[in-house]
Each structure stands twice: as structure tokens, then as C-alpha cells.
Design a protein around this motif. Sequence first.
Motif, PDB file in Angstrom:
ATOM      1  N   SER A   1     -19.745 -73.634  28.510  1.00  0.00           N
ATOM      2  CA  SER A   1     -20.789 -72.849  27.820  1.00  0.00           C
ATOM      3  C   SER A   1     -21.289 -73.587  26.583  1.00  0.00           C
ATOM      4  O   SER A   1     -22.478 -73.547  26.245  1.00  0.00           O
ATOM      5  CB  SER A   1     -20.243 -71.480  27.415  1.00  0.00           C
ATOM      6  OG  SER A   1     -19.868 -70.744  28.553  1.00  0.00           O
TER       7      SER A   1
ATOM      8  N   ARG B   1      -9.193 -67.727  22.977  1.00  0.00           N
ATOM      9  CA  ARG B   1      -9.184 -68.509  24.222  1.00  0.00           C
ATOM     10  C   ARG B   1      -9.099 -70.000  23.907  1.00  0.00           C
ATOM     11  O   ARG B   1      -9.609 -70.459  22.872  1.00  0.00           O
ATOM     12  CB  ARG B   1     -10.467 -68.239  25.008  1.00  0.00           C
ATOM     13  CG  ARG B   1     -10.718 -66.772  25.308  1.00  0.00           C
ATOM     14  CD  ARG B   1     -10.012 -66.338  26.554  1.00  0.00           C
ATOM     15  NE  ARG B   1     -10.423 -64.983  26.936  1.00  0.00           N
ATOM     16  CZ  ARG B   1      -9.932 -64.351  27.987  1.00  0.00           C
ATOM     17  NH1 ARG B   1      -9.024 -64.941  28.753  1.00  0.00           N
ATOM     18  NH2 ARG B   1     -10.330 -63.130  28.276  1.00  0.00           N
TER      19      ARG B   1
ATOM     20  N   TYR C   1     -11.768 -73.068  28.007  1.00  0.00           N
ATOM     21  CA  TYR C   1     -12.317 -71.832  28.579  1.00  0.00           C
ATOM     22  C   TYR C   1     -13.822 -71.714  28.335  1.00  0.00           C
ATOM     23  O   TYR C   1     -14.556 -71.197  29.166  1.00  0.00           O
ATOM     24  CB  TYR C   1     -11.590 -70.630  27.966  1.00  0.00           C
ATOM     25  CG  TYR C   1     -11.998 -69.299  28.539  1.00  0.00           C
ATOM     26  CD1 TYR C   1     -11.437 -68.825  29.725  1.00  0.00           C
ATOM     27  CD2 TYR C   1     -12.952 -68.508  27.899  1.00  0.00           C
ATOM     28  CE1 TYR C   1     -11.806 -67.605  30.258  1.00  0.00           C
ATOM     29  CE2 TYR C   1     -13.333 -67.284  28.426  1.00  0.00           C
ATOM     30  CZ  TYR C   1     -12.759 -66.846  29.595  1.00  0.00           C
ATOM     31  OH  TYR C   1     -13.148 -65.631  30.130  1.00  0.00           O
ATOM     32  N   TYR C   2     -14.277 -72.213  27.158  1.00  0.00           N
ATOM     33  CA  TYR C   2     -15.711 -72.076  26.835  1.00  0.00           C
ATOM     34  C   TYR C   2     -16.399 -73.429  26.656  1.00  0.00           C
ATOM     35  O   TYR C   2     -17.509 -73.486  26.138  1.00  0.00           O
ATOM     36  CB  TYR C   2     -15.897 -71.210  25.579  1.00  0.00           C
ATOM     37  CG  TYR C   2     -15.154 -71.669  24.361  1.00  0.00           C
ATOM     38  CD1 TYR C   2     -15.659 -72.663  23.524  1.00  0.00           C
ATOM     39  CD2 TYR C   2     -13.916 -71.131  24.040  1.00  0.00           C
ATOM     40  CE1 TYR C   2     -14.972 -73.086  22.414  1.00  0.00           C
ATOM     41  CE2 TYR C   2     -13.209 -71.558  22.923  1.00  0.00           C
ATOM     42  CZ  TYR C   2     -13.748 -72.526  22.111  1.00  0.00           C
ATOM     43  OH  TYR C   2     -13.069 -72.953  21.007  1.00  0.00           O
TER      44      TYR C   2
ATOM     45  N   GLY D   1     -21.166 -65.141  24.139  1.00  0.00           N
ATOM     46  CA  GLY D   1     -20.012 -65.386  25.004  1.00  0.00           C
ATOM     47  C   GLY D   1     -19.018 -66.345  24.373  1.00  0.00           C
ATOM     48  O   GLY D   1     -17.796 -66.110  24.406  1.00  0.00           O
ATOM     49  N   ILE D   2     -19.524 -67.428  23.767  1.00  0.00           N
ATOM     50  CA  ILE D   2     -18.625 -68.407  23.140  1.00  0.00           C
ATOM     51  C   ILE D   2     -17.934 -67.801  21.921  1.00  0.00           C
ATOM     52  O   ILE D   2     -16.718 -67.961  21.733  1.00  0.00           O
ATOM     53  CB  ILE D   2     -19.413 -69.673  22.741  1.00  0.00           C
ATOM     54  CG1 ILE D   2     -20.026 -70.332  23.982  1.00  0.00           C
ATOM     55  CG2 ILE D   2     -18.493 -70.668  22.041  1.00  0.00           C
ATOM     56  CD1 ILE D   2     -20.934 -71.495  23.658  1.00  0.00           C
TER      57      ILE D   2
ATOM     58  N   ARG E   1     -16.373 -58.921  22.063  1.00  0.00           N
ATOM     59  CA  ARG E   1     -17.685 -59.228  22.640  1.00  0.00           C
ATOM     60  C   ARG E   1     -18.772 -58.384  21.966  1.00  0.00           C
ATOM     61  O   ARG E   1     -19.876 -58.858  21.699  1.00  0.00           O
ATOM     62  CB  ARG E   1     -17.684 -58.979  24.146  1.00  0.00           C
ATOM     63  CG  ARG E   1     -18.929 -59.532  24.817  1.00  0.00           C
ATOM     64  CD  ARG E   1     -18.798 -59.592  26.318  1.00  0.00           C
ATOM     65  NE  ARG E   1     -19.933 -60.303  26.906  1.00  0.00           N
ATOM     66  CZ  ARG E   1     -20.014 -61.607  27.036  1.00  0.00           C
ATOM     67  NH1 ARG E   1     -19.017 -62.362  26.625  1.00  0.00           N
ATOM     68  NH2 ARG E   1     -21.064 -62.181  27.576  1.00  0.00           N
TER      69      ARG E   1
ATOM     70  N   GLU F   1     -11.274 -64.091  20.631  1.00  0.00           N
ATOM     71  CA  GLU F   1     -10.156 -63.650  21.490  1.00  0.00           C
ATOM     72  C   GLU F   1      -9.017 -64.674  21.530  1.00  0.00           C
ATOM     73  O   GLU F   1      -7.972 -64.406  22.132  1.00  0.00           O
ATOM     74  CB  GLU F   1     -10.666 -63.397  22.909  1.00  0.00           C
ATOM     75  CG  GLU F   1     -11.576 -62.174  23.021  1.00  0.00           C
ATOM     76  CD  GLU F   1     -12.270 -62.088  24.362  1.00  0.00           C
ATOM     77  OE1 GLU F   1     -12.099 -63.038  25.171  1.00  0.00           O
ATOM     78  OE2 GLU F   1     -12.997 -61.113  24.586  1.00  0.00           O
TER      79      GLU F   1
ATOM     80  N   SER G   1     -17.300 -64.695  21.329  1.00  0.00           N
ATOM     81  CA  SER G   1     -16.317 -63.727  21.803  1.00  0.00           C
ATOM     82  C   SER G   1     -15.043 -64.428  22.259  1.00  0.00           C
ATOM     83  O   SER G   1     -13.925 -63.994  21.945  1.00  0.00           O
ATOM     84  CB  SER G   1     -16.923 -62.899  22.951  1.00  0.00           C
ATOM     85  OG  SER G   1     -15.953 -62.067  23.523  1.00  0.00           O
ATOM     86  N   SER G   2     -15.197 -65.526  22.992  1.00  0.00           N
ATOM     87  CA  SER G   2     -14.021 -66.279  23.474  1.00  0.00           C
ATOM     88  C   SER G   2     -13.226 -66.844  22.309  1.00  0.00           C
ATOM     89  O   SER G   2     -11.991 -66.857  22.328  1.00  0.00           O
ATOM     90  CB  SER G   2     -14.476 -67.421  24.398  1.00  0.00           C
ATOM     91  OG  SER G   2     -15.184 -66.919  25.511  1.00  0.00           O
TER      92      SER G   2
END
Length: 247
Positions: A219, A211, A215-216, A202-203, A64, A209, A205-206
Amino acid sequence: MPGYLYVLRRKRERTVSKILLIFRKDLLVEWRSKQIFPTMFVFSLLLLLVFNVAFEFRSDVNFRTVSAVVWITFIFSGLLALGRSFSLEKENNAFAFLLLTPVSRSYIYLGKLLSNVVMVLLSELFILPLFFLFFLFDAKGISLSLTGAILPFLGVTVLGTIGFVSLGTFFSSMALNTKLRDMMLPLLVFPLIIPVVITSVGICSSILEGRPFGYYAFSLQVLVSFDIIFVLLCSLLFEYLIEDSGD
């Protein structure tokens, strides 16, 4: 082909050609002057070096935080291009001549927006390899999971850039007639791009990670909605903004 469809197609083609003329003009001016790209590249490189040295990300990667770092670099280097979007035409009163052309002012905005998006994306294509090298590269190289994240990361970068640049292009024209336009542009743009930046960080970062898309996904829909709203709203308001500026 029915007559009304032919008329609509010809009208659409003329609209696109007018927007592309302004787009090509801006890129040609920048290609000949070669002033803003070197500045953006050097500034971006210095920012990434400072962040890398300050936070020592190699020892403990926080996705993040590194996503925030790359978006801060995008925003600050992009402001350099946006600040010059209308300033060159201020010299010799060229902007007044541009307004006298038989082109809708919304098309002028869309042409400027397109050229700015391309210039900012080109600078981001320079920034991203350095970002991956400085913050996500270790002795074993970039992991396979991160390699798969590159394309989604690029997609979010394009969407976030459109939202940021649409507002920046609009407020660049607003700051054109102010005495402190170089200072006014960040003050006008920063508060309004916060939703775009937070959503993009945020996207990204996901994605880093690992994800799943679900999950995103919401967003991502929000980010696309921001782009559509900002581009439509700014293109509609641009005509009134230019009239109020007295040009």
C-alpha cells in the motif's frame, strides 16, 4: 568537470531557484496577511471536537475509524489553503503578470505545489497532537506501541498530503476563472483523491494496530506511485490548462 555536465548543473540550479522564488513569495504573502493559518487551526479544532463528542472514541478505540477521522480533518482544512492558492493573484490581475514572467508554467505549478504542501503540513502538525490527545490518549497516557507508531504515521501523512495537494493545486487553478470557484474546488478534487485517502487511511490504521511493515508495504508503494503520477501529470498539464483558461 565536462562542459555539458556544468551546463546541466547550471540549468538545474536555475530551475530550482525559480521554483523556490514562487515558493518563498507565497509563504511571505501568507506570513504577512496571517489569514489562512488561524482559520485552518480553528476549523480543524472544531472538527476534531465534533468527532470526539459524536463518537466517544475514548471508550472503544477503532483505529480504522480514527484514521478516517484525522484524514477527513486534513482534507477539509487543507481545502481552505488550496482555495486561496490562486485567488489572491486573481485580485488586481496579478496572475496575468505572473504568467508574463520568463518562467515555465510548470515551474509556477511546482512552486505553488511546494508552498501549499508546506502550509498544509504545518496545519497537520497542529492537528496531529490534538488527534492523539482526543482519540488515542487514556488515563494511562499514549501506550508505548503507539509512541513507536508516531514516526511512520508522520511519514504516511507527508506522502498522502503530497498526493492530495498536487491534485488540489492543479484544480484550484482550474476553478480560478469560474463564478462558483469556492464550490467547484471540492467537487473537482474529492472524486480524484479517493484512492489517496483510502490508501492513506488503510496504512495509518495498520500502523496504529501495530502491524509489521510488510503488511502495508505494498500500500505504501501504491501511495508513492500516486504521488509521482499526480505531480508529474499535473505539472505537464498545467501549461495547457492555463492556456485554455484564456489568461
